[in-house]
Enzyme design. Sequence first.
Site, short mmCIF file in Angstrom:
data_model
loop_
_atom_site.label_atom_id
_atom_site.label_comp_id
_atom_site.label_asym_id
_atom_site.label_seq_id
_atom_site.Cartn_x
_atom_site.Cartn_y
_atom_site.Cartn_z
N SER A 124 44.18 44.37 36.37
CA SER A 124 43.54 45.69 36.39
C SER A 124 43.79 46.37 37.72
O SER A 124 43.89 45.72 38.77
CB SER A 124 42.04 45.49 36.19
OG SER A 124 41.34 46.65 36.53
N TYR A 151 33.41 41.41 38.45
CA TYR A 151 34.50 41.51 37.47
C TYR A 151 35.83 41.74 38.19
O TYR A 151 36.83 41.07 37.93
CB TYR A 151 34.22 42.65 36.47
CG TYR A 151 35.46 43.06 35.70
CD1 TYR A 151 35.96 42.26 34.68
CD2 TYR A 151 36.15 44.24 36.02
CE1 TYR A 151 37.13 42.62 33.99
CE2 TYR A 151 37.31 44.61 35.35
CZ TYR A 151 37.78 43.79 34.33
OH TYR A 151 38.94 44.14 33.66
N LYS A 155 39.49 39.38 38.53
CA LYS A 155 40.89 39.79 38.31
C LYS A 155 41.72 39.47 39.56
O LYS A 155 42.83 38.96 39.49
CB LYS A 155 40.97 41.29 38.01
CG LYS A 155 40.39 41.67 36.66
CD LYS A 155 41.25 41.14 35.53
CE LYS A 155 40.59 41.26 34.19
NZ LYS A 155 41.20 40.44 33.15
N PHE A 180 45.84 50.51 34.18
CA PHE A 180 45.00 51.58 34.69
C PHE A 180 43.91 51.85 33.64
O PHE A 180 43.19 50.93 33.30
CB PHE A 180 45.88 52.75 35.15
CG PHE A 180 46.40 52.45 36.54
CD1 PHE A 180 47.32 51.41 36.74
CD2 PHE A 180 45.90 53.08 37.65
CE1 PHE A 180 47.73 51.03 38.03
CE2 PHE A 180 46.31 52.72 38.94
CZ PHE A 180 47.21 51.70 39.12
#
Length: 339
Positions: A124, A151, A155, A180
């Site tokens: 992400s 979160y 990633k 994105f």
Amino acid sequence: MKILVTGGAGYIGSHICVELLQAGMEVIVLDNLYNASRKALERVKQISGRTLTFYQIDIMDKAGVRNIFDRESIDCVIHAAGLKAVGESVENPMKYYRTNLGGLLNVTEEMQRHGVKNIIFSSSATVYGDPEPDQIPLKEDFPKGTCSNPYGWTKWMQEQILTDIHMADPEWNAALLRYFNPIGAHESGLIGEDQRGIPANLLPYISQVAIGKRPYIQVFGSDYPTPDGTAVRDYIHVTDLARGHVKAIDWLYNKGGLLICNLGTGRGYSVLEIIHAFEKACGKELPYKFTSRRGGDIAAYYADCSKAARELSWTAEYGIEEMCRDSWNWQRKNPDGYQ
Ligand code: NAD
Ligand code: UFG
């Protein structure tokens, strides 16, 4: 070629499955249906006119994951399973670290055990943290930033785990794809984002206002240093995003190594621009109210997509009109999602 798609019943995963099947690949899905429906997979079959194999398994169930690798000759894994609600991750960080990091380790350990060394990871743009204005458009070689929520850190850490696995054994090929803002739905209107509860993200919220489930859109912040004062993001059609994965498989097999790559359009849109584009798509005016900024939000960012063009021969084809058209088509045809 046989591809294991973890999280393949989810929003992005189901679109990836369609593109893989249409490209002639065999698809195995692992999903515990925590945030997904079996119906999505039926619709994937309907769209593609092909079949797939589904294992309803929790990624934390190590024996279950091993069983899939024992039974199927997997060539490559697309790892999209995981938890993704930013707010929930702030309230319950342990759940996020356990599922997102533990899930990745379970999958990579079984890959290693079975000699499968090709993986694509759903990363992400959140790993860039809060970039300086002069870093935009965001390029992959900018250092990763400080994430504003657990979160995002999962990633960030999953990217590091995969980088270290590749460093330890360069036979491992890994494509870390930094998404994105994926929006839209398959143009058939058969699969899309099945929003449960109050939507946290912009497009599902706008869709629910358009369908009459919610009275108005809240625009979080009108005083950002952007042309209209609302925050700017790089929205990308989920079908374009899914096609990027087919290209990434080509890359793993034809080039190989470690690839870190943005998947966006390279163009930013403000919240107000998105609302107005959606109004055109649904043919009605959508009520909105300005409220205060949402904690942790960034004013503006969008991708530099030149690496994806260079390495993957991939560029996004759809624009904001198609994104809003297809989001609305999905919402209109499935007002209650898959229920
Ligand atoms: P999603 O929730 O629709 O998909 C995730 C899938 O994982 C779901 O089908 C869910 O049932 C499954 N899952 C969750 N926990 C599981 C577990 N313990 N075992 C097995 N399956 C489990 O979300 P999405 O938007 O399709 O996101 C897919 C991936 O892309 C995620 O890793 C997400 O973090 C990442 N991503 C999403 C966005 C976005 O804006 N949607 C942006 C960047 C990255
Ligand atoms: N917004 C509103 N009203 C809403 C919802 C959102 O004004 O009801 C605004 C937000 O403040 C933001 C923009 O719309 O400025 C987009 O918000 P989203 O929640 O749709 O998306 P984000 O950019 O905040 O985050 C999304 C995913 C993250 C992911 C990130 C990657 O939710 O998980 O994209 O770029 F990490």
